[in-house]
Design an enzyme around this catalytic site. Structure first.
Site, PDB file in Angstrom:
ATOM      1  N   GLU A 119       0.844  -1.202   0.000  1.00 23.98           N
ATOM      2  CA  GLU A 119       0.000   0.000   0.000  1.00 23.98           C
ATOM      3  C   GLU A 119       0.878   1.251   0.000  1.00 23.98           C
ATOM      4  O   GLU A 119       0.630   2.215  -0.713  1.00 23.98           O
ATOM      5  CB  GLU A 119      -0.913   0.021   1.232  1.00 23.98           C
ATOM      6  CG  GLU A 119      -1.883  -1.151   1.328  1.00 23.98           C
ATOM      7  CD  GLU A 119      -1.304  -2.381   2.000  1.00 23.98           C
ATOM      8  OE1 GLU A 119      -0.090  -2.626   1.869  1.00 23.98           O
ATOM      9  OE2 GLU A 119      -2.056  -3.122   2.638  1.00 23.98           O
ATOM     10  N   ASP A 149      19.721 -39.843  -8.748  1.00 27.09           N
ATOM     11  CA  ASP A 149      19.512 -38.791  -9.762  1.00 27.09           C
ATOM     12  C   ASP A 149      20.535 -37.666  -9.729  1.00 27.09           C
ATOM     13  O   ASP A 149      20.585 -36.887 -10.679  1.00 27.09           O
ATOM     14  CB  ASP A 149      18.148 -38.103  -9.517  1.00 27.09           C
ATOM     15  CG  ASP A 149      16.980 -38.979  -9.892  1.00 27.09           C
ATOM     16  OD1 ASP A 149      17.225 -40.088 -10.375  1.00 27.09           O
ATOM     17  OD2 ASP A 149      15.840 -38.535  -9.698  1.00 27.09           O
ATOM     18  N   THR A 176       6.424 -41.025   1.123  1.00 26.63           N
ATOM     19  CA  THR A 176       5.584 -41.958   1.883  1.00 26.63           C
ATOM     20  C   THR A 176       5.732 -41.694   3.377  1.00 26.63           C
ATOM     21  O   THR A 176       4.744 -41.662   4.118  1.00 26.63           O
ATOM     22  CB  THR A 176       5.973 -43.421   1.551  1.00 26.63           C
ATOM     23  OG1 THR A 176       5.750 -43.630   0.160  1.00 26.63           O
ATOM     24  CG2 THR A 176       5.157 -44.420   2.355  1.00 26.63           C
TER      25      THR A 176
HETATM   26  C1  AOF Z   1       0.375  -5.018   4.453  1.00 25.51           C
HETATM   27  N1  AOF Z   1       0.928  -4.849   3.232  1.00 25.51           N
HETATM   28  O1  AOF Z   1       2.462  -5.389   1.663  1.00 25.51           O
HETATM   29  C2  AOF Z   1       2.368  -6.709   3.591  1.00 25.51           C
HETATM   30  C3  AOF Z   1       1.738  -6.912   4.850  1.00 25.51           C
HETATM   31  O2  AOF Z   1       7.214  -6.289  10.070  1.00 25.51           O
HETATM   32  P1  AOF Z   1       6.338  -5.420   9.233  1.00 25.51           P
HETATM   33  O3  AOF Z   1       5.993  -4.135   9.834  1.00 25.51           O
HETATM   34  O4  AOF Z   1       6.839  -5.289   7.800  1.00 25.51           O
HETATM   35  O5  AOF Z   1       4.926  -6.209   9.135  1.00 25.51           O
HETATM   36  C4  AOF Z   1       4.887  -7.506   8.658  1.00 25.51           C
HETATM   37  C5  AOF Z   1       3.457  -7.997   8.661  1.00 25.51           C
HETATM   38  O6  AOF Z   1       2.626  -7.178   7.836  1.00 25.51           O
HETATM   39  C6  AOF Z   1       3.330  -9.387   8.075  1.00 25.51           C
HETATM   40  O7  AOF Z   1       3.565 -10.379   9.051  1.00 25.51           O
HETATM   41  C7  AOF Z   1       1.894  -9.375   7.593  1.00 25.51           C
HETATM   42  O8  AOF Z   1       0.995  -9.528   8.685  1.00 25.51           O
HETATM   43  C8  AOF Z   1       1.742  -7.971   7.074  1.00 25.51           C
HETATM   44  N2  AOF Z   1       2.135  -7.918   5.645  1.00 25.51           N
HETATM   45  N3  AOF Z   1       0.741  -6.067   5.226  1.00 25.51           N
HETATM   46  O9  AOF Z   1      -0.445  -4.198   4.890  1.00 25.51           O
HETATM   47  C9  AOF Z   1       1.927  -5.634   2.767  1.00 25.51           C
HETATM   48  N4  AOF Z   1       3.369  -7.527   3.155  1.00 25.51           N
HETATM   49 ZN    ZN Z   2       1.124  -2.659   5.893  1.00 23.37          ZN
END
Ligand code: AOF
Ligand code: ZN
Length: 428
Positions: free
Chosen positions: A93, A243, A360
């Site tokens: 955002e 492999d 498995t």
């Molecule tokens: C959002 N927008 O693009 C993402 C989110 O440690 P911080 O402050 O970067 O927060 C990480 C947390 O934010 C992550 O664990 C998840 O809950 C959220 N990710 N949130 O608004 C984003 N990547």
């Molecule tokens: Zn955020």
């Protein structure tokens, strides 16, 4: 809320880890792999655009989920788009807002976000606050974020600020896309993905152990995309001996910056008992000097066998498993501090690539959150290299198909476990 099996199946042209047009080289894209276009300007249309934006950072944002955001003005015209930056960078955002050149265009607009905007002030200001204090009128979200710091609080903040909030657009598809992150948050353990290619009669290798080239080149290209999707790629020692797999990303359509961390599991110590020529091949083709790899074997195996043949592999981390059981020992080791240190971040996911004995063992121990299974139009006969968990139909492990497709002449079926369906897909 109830969801029958049919409701779980994704729209045409979308795999468990993204739309085919984003995954495969264009000359591999047969017409049936293309999406039916969303009607222009609809919520699904813009959510697909937000997802497409996040795909640019596939495999690069962990432990943060790769989120996408598109800002659209009151007349339905795109203002800007953003995606989660490489850890520990800005959220999607914020990236989208930073790219807005005329803030008047936001008045009465809509934000499309693939995950609930965060409600906490971390390294950045909260995205929910950013949206709540903006002139954006409507926020469309694919699914809620189960992180305890967020967990509906982002949505509450937006509603409290008088925003119109819609949740659930492409929620199944984006739940699957973020399954690594969501599993860690909800089930408090890494996601276990199982991937294999088999002949139509269920052999993962012929009886002489050769398992290379069961599936075609399109399936292989997708396998490399999957390696980018997961933190660790694990194979059993027998696969290593038969492999000499490289377990890297070579054959991927998109440019990629990361490589998964290879993990080898040797419960019986067979690598240590190989003739010198085979050990030399393992060292030159798979473990390779200078390559970071993990080898896990029971303490009893490591105590009994000389390790001199591993000299020169300074980046190989050897980890001792106290006993012989998979659950929960192996998963504890995989999510433990040594593997985290080697990976450089907490482990959110592991993909088990084979062979039949290792798969498995995992399935018998109750592991397997998501399955990527290729069936090729080949019959080999044989009985040595199959998934054999020996259950009756009454006791069978039942899975839920989320996507299936024909990749050249192979059939790919992608399935989730009952637990993932109930605890991760349903609450969204
Ligand atoms: C959002 N927008 O693009 C993402 C989110 O440690 P911080 O402050 O970067 O927060 C990480 C947390 O934010 C992550 O664990 C998840 O809950 C959220 N990710 N949130 O608004 C984003 N990547
Ligand atoms: Zn955020």
């Amino acid at each position: 809320m109830t969801l029958d099996s049919y409701d779980l199946i994704f729209a045409r042209g979308i795999s468990a880890t993204g739309p085919w047009e984003q995954i495969l080289p264009h000359d591999f894209l047969q017409p049936h792999l293309l999406r039916t276009p969303e009607s222009e300007g609809s919520d699904r249309f813009w959510m697909m655009e937000a997802w497409t934006e996040s795909l640019k950072h596939h495999g690069l944002t962990q432990p943060n989920p790769a989120v996408g955001c598109v800002l659209v003005d009151a007349f339905g015209k795109e203002i800007s788009r953003g995606l989660t930056q490489l850890f520990p960078g800005a959220h999607a955002e914020k990236t989208a807002f930073d790219r807005v050149t005329n803030s008047n265009s936001l008045v009465g607009g809509t934000a499309y976000v693939t995950l609930e905007p965060c409600a906490h002030t971390g390294r950045n200001a909260s995205c929910a606050d950013l949206l709540a204090t903006s002139p954006i009128r409507r926020i469309v979200i694919a699914r809620a974020d189960p992180n305890p710091l967020v967990q509906g609080k982002g949505i509450q903040k937006l509603r409290a600020a008088g925003k119109d909030v819609t949740i659930g657009i492409l929620s199944r598809e984006l739940t699957a896309w973020n399954l690594n992150f969501l599993t860690q948050q909800i089930l408090k353990r890494p996601l276990v993905a199982l991937k294999w290619a088999q002949t139509l009669d269920g052999q993962l290798a012929d009886d002489s152990m050769s398992s290379q080239w069961i599936s075609g080149r399109t399936s292989r290209s997708y396998s490399h995309w999957l390696r980018q999707h997961y933190d660790l790629v694990l194979v059993g020692a027998q696969t290593l001996v038969s492999d000499f797999p490289q377990l890297d990303i070579r054959d991927c359509f998109r440019p990629h910056q990361g490589q998964p961390l290879p993990v080898f599991f040797d419960p019986k110590g067979i690598l240590f008992q190989q003739p010198k020529e085979i050990q030399t091949q393992i060292k030159s083709r798979t473990l390779k000097p200078g390559r970071k790899c993990i080898l896990i074997a029971p303490l009893s195996v490591l105590d009994k066998n000389p390790r001199s043949w591993l000299h020169g592999l300074s980046d190989l981390v050897i980890l001792a498993q106290p006993g012989h059981s998979l659950a929960p020992e192996l998963i504890d080791i995989i999510s433990g501090p040594e593997v985290e240190k080697a990976l450089g971040r907490p482990v959110q996911s592991v993909m088990i690539e084979g062979g039949s004995k290792t798969l498995t063992q995992f399935i018998s121990a109750g592991y397997g959150d998501i399955f990527h299974c290729f069936a090729a139009p080949i019959l080999t006969g044989g009985e040595k290299n199959r998934i054999s968990i020996k259950k009756t139909l009454n006791q069978a492990t039942r899975l839920h198909t989320i996507a299936s497709n024909q990749l050249e002449s192979d059939i790919l079926i992608e399935m989730i476990s009952e637990e993932v369906k109930n605890r991760i897909f349903l609450p969204s």
